[in-house]
Design an enzyme around this catalytic site. Structure first.
Site, PDB file in Angstrom:
ATOM      1  N   GLY A 119       5.224  -7.261  -3.095  1.00 53.96           N
ATOM      2  CA  GLY A 119       6.186  -6.181  -3.379  1.00 53.96           C
ATOM      3  C   GLY A 119       5.879  -5.391  -4.543  1.00 53.96           C
ATOM      4  N   GLY A 120       6.600  -5.590  -5.673  1.00 57.78           N
ATOM      5  CA  GLY A 120       6.382  -4.862  -7.084  1.00 57.78           C
ATOM      6  C   GLY A 120       4.691  -4.637  -7.349  1.00 57.78           C
ATOM      7  N   GLU A 147      10.131 -16.486   1.411  1.00 61.35           N
ATOM      8  CA  GLU A 147      10.562 -15.877   0.099  1.00 61.35           C
ATOM      9  C   GLU A 147      11.862 -16.087  -0.363  1.00 61.35           C
ATOM     10  OE1 GLU A 147       8.407 -11.799   0.175  1.00 61.35           O
ATOM     11  OE2 GLU A 147      10.189 -11.440   1.362  1.00 61.35           O
ATOM     12  N   ASN A 184       4.095  -4.721   0.770  1.00 63.54           N
ATOM     13  CA  ASN A 184       5.209  -4.058   1.114  1.00 63.54           C
ATOM     14  C   ASN A 184       5.830  -3.048  -0.014  1.00 63.54           C
ATOM     15  OD1 ASN A 184       7.943  -3.789   2.091  1.00 63.54           O
ATOM     16  ND2 ASN A 184       8.565  -5.518   1.544  1.00 63.54           N
ATOM     17  N   TRP A 185       5.618  -1.854   0.193  1.00 70.30           N
ATOM     18  CA  TRP A 185       5.729  -0.791  -0.662  1.00 70.30           C
ATOM     19  C   TRP A 185       7.485  -0.348  -0.430  1.00 70.30           C
ATOM     20  CZ3 TRP A 185       1.032   2.410   0.807  1.00 70.30           C
ATOM     21  CH2 TRP A 185      -0.161   1.819   0.151  1.00 70.30           C
ATOM     22  N   LYS A 186       8.157  -0.979   0.391  1.00 70.93           N
ATOM     23  CA  LYS A 186       9.768  -0.824   0.343  1.00 70.93           C
ATOM     24  C   LYS A 186       9.990   0.655   0.435  1.00 70.93           C
ATOM     25  CE  LYS A 186      10.106  -5.286  -1.373  1.00 70.93           C
ATOM     26  NZ  LYS A 186      10.977  -6.608  -2.361  1.00 70.93           N
ATOM     27  N   GLY A 244      11.377  -9.754  -6.632  1.00 69.96           N
ATOM     28  CA  GLY A 244      11.549  -8.555  -7.792  1.00 69.96           C
ATOM     29  C   GLY A 244      12.073  -9.010  -9.032  1.00 69.96           C
ATOM     30  N   SER A 268       7.534 -12.107  -6.491  1.00 68.03           N
ATOM     31  CA  SER A 268       6.993 -12.084  -7.630  1.00 68.03           C
ATOM     32  C   SER A 268       5.709 -12.669  -7.992  1.00 68.03           C
ATOM     33  CB  SER A 268       8.036 -12.629  -8.724  1.00 68.03           C
ATOM     34  OG  SER A 268       9.160 -11.942  -8.700  1.00 68.03           O
ATOM     35  N   HIS A 319      13.482  -9.106   6.739  1.00 70.57           N
ATOM     36  CA  HIS A 319      13.384  -9.137   5.150  1.00 70.57           C
ATOM     37  C   HIS A 319      14.699  -9.431   4.527  1.00 70.57           C
ATOM     38  CE1 HIS A 319      12.698  -8.098   1.000  1.00 70.57           C
ATOM     39  NE2 HIS A 319      11.348  -8.341   1.249  1.00 70.57           N
ATOM     40  N   GLU A 353      16.026  -8.059   2.018  1.00 70.27           N
ATOM     41  CA  GLU A 353      16.831  -7.006   1.647  1.00 70.27           C
ATOM     42  C   GLU A 353      17.576  -6.312   2.807  1.00 70.27           C
ATOM     43  OE1 GLU A 353      13.536  -5.208  -0.299  1.00 70.27           O
ATOM     44  OE2 GLU A 353      13.699  -6.522  -1.858  1.00 70.27           O
TER      45      GLU A 353
HETATM   46  P1  PGA Z   1       8.298  -8.875  -5.013  1.00 67.86           P
HETATM   47  O1  PGA Z   1       8.826  -8.645  -3.658  1.00 67.86           O
HETATM   48  O2  PGA Z   1       6.594  -9.188  -4.934  1.00 67.86           O
HETATM   49  O3  PGA Z   1       8.515  -7.531  -5.662  1.00 67.86           O
HETATM   50  O4  PGA Z   1       9.079  -9.890  -5.664  1.00 67.86           O
HETATM   51  C1  PGA Z   1       8.137  -9.371  -2.594  1.00 67.86           C
HETATM   52  C2  PGA Z   1       8.987  -8.943  -1.103  1.00 67.86           C
HETATM   53  O5  PGA Z   1      10.071  -8.458  -1.277  1.00 67.86           O
HETATM   54  O6  PGA Z   1       8.378  -9.048   0.008  1.00 67.86           O
END
Ligand code: PGA
Length: 263
Positions: free
Chosen positions: A243-244, A175, A9-11, A181, A222, A103, A105
């Protein structure tokens, strides 16, 4: 054992050029991998880069062994006067197979509700897309002992009245919100527990064969190459939402390789 899945997930982290470089590096790095078909690899760039990423996917990996594409969100109608929205039908037509829905966010910054999430899941399934339904508790909810309830509630409300047919697939991503993050993943035993909570709720909603064959429960928060193995070796973890760590090609490729070695 279900086929494991890893979703990048590159957001909203990358511009079109940067996305192109990253996609090329990842796809080229996977090109010679003969085992890729043993897992599902999914890239979720921003809407703006979906078409280009799909072109690169076809160009670099060819029609066989392709990785799949996910959108990070969609609207809950197929078409109409909804300024600024993107329809799941449009996404399907450009080659998306998955859509990340709900998600944390989006729930936090866009005030996305369980009702909206429900409508998006419903239409995605109707169109033959696979929703990646994200659920997770906040730190406060965990501190006050409400975590199981929160997860059961999010799963129930998202899936209320939705009967999964034999040809429909669903992914649920657990999650924990404060872990996303943070660089500090949760104890894998806790992931296992929360996945059992999700599974328990699913058992109330769907027949066992549907849960076995059509639904995967994955973990996000993470995860990187140093800890992915601790998660995916758990029987209850069918994959990872990253994500990251998916923003660096070498890192993401090493995660894919670890997942493959786990098969
Ligand atoms: P993260 O993000 O791996 O940077 O913690 C995961 C996500 O938001 O799906």
């Amino acid at each position: 054992m279900k086929k494991k899945i890893i979703v990048a997930n590159w957001k909203m982290n990358l511009g079109s050029q940067e996305t192109e470089v990253l996609a090329k590096d990842i796809l080229s790095g996977l090109k010679k991998n003969k085992n890729l078909h043993k897992i599902d690899v999914v890239l979720a760039p921003s809407f703006l880069s979906l078409v280009r990423t799909q072109q690169l996917n076809q160009k670099i990996l060819g029609t066989k062994n392709q990785i799949a594409l996910a959108a990070q969100n969609c609207f809950w109608e197929e078409r109409g006067a909804y300024t600024g929205e993107i329809s799941p039908l449009q996404l399907k037509n450009i080659g998306c197979q998955y859509i990340i829905i709900g998600h944390s966010e989006r729930r936090q910054y866009l005030r996305e509700t369980d009702e909206m999430v429900h409508r998006k899941i419903k239409i995605a399934l109707e169109l033959g897309l696979t929703p990646i339904l994200c659920v997770g508790e906040t730190f406060e909810e965990r501190r006050t002992g409400a975590k199981d309830y929160v997860i059961i509630n999010q799963v129930s409300r998202a899936l209320e009245g939705i009967n999964l047919k034999a040809n429909q697939k669903l992914i649920i991503a657990y999650e924990p919100v404060w872990i996303i993050g943070s660089g500090q993943a949760i104890d894998p035993k806790e992931t296992d527990y929360m996945h059992q909570v999700v599974r328990q709720r699913l058992l109330d909603l769907y027949p066992l064969p549907i849960i076995r064959n059509n639904i995967r429960i994955i973990y996000g928060g993470s995860v990187d190459h140093t800890n992915i193995n601790n998660f995916v070796k758990q029987e209850s973890v069918d994959g990872i939402l990253v994500g990251g760590a998916s923003l660096k090609a070498t890192e993401f490729i090493s995660m894919i390789n670890i997942l493959l070695n786990n098969r």
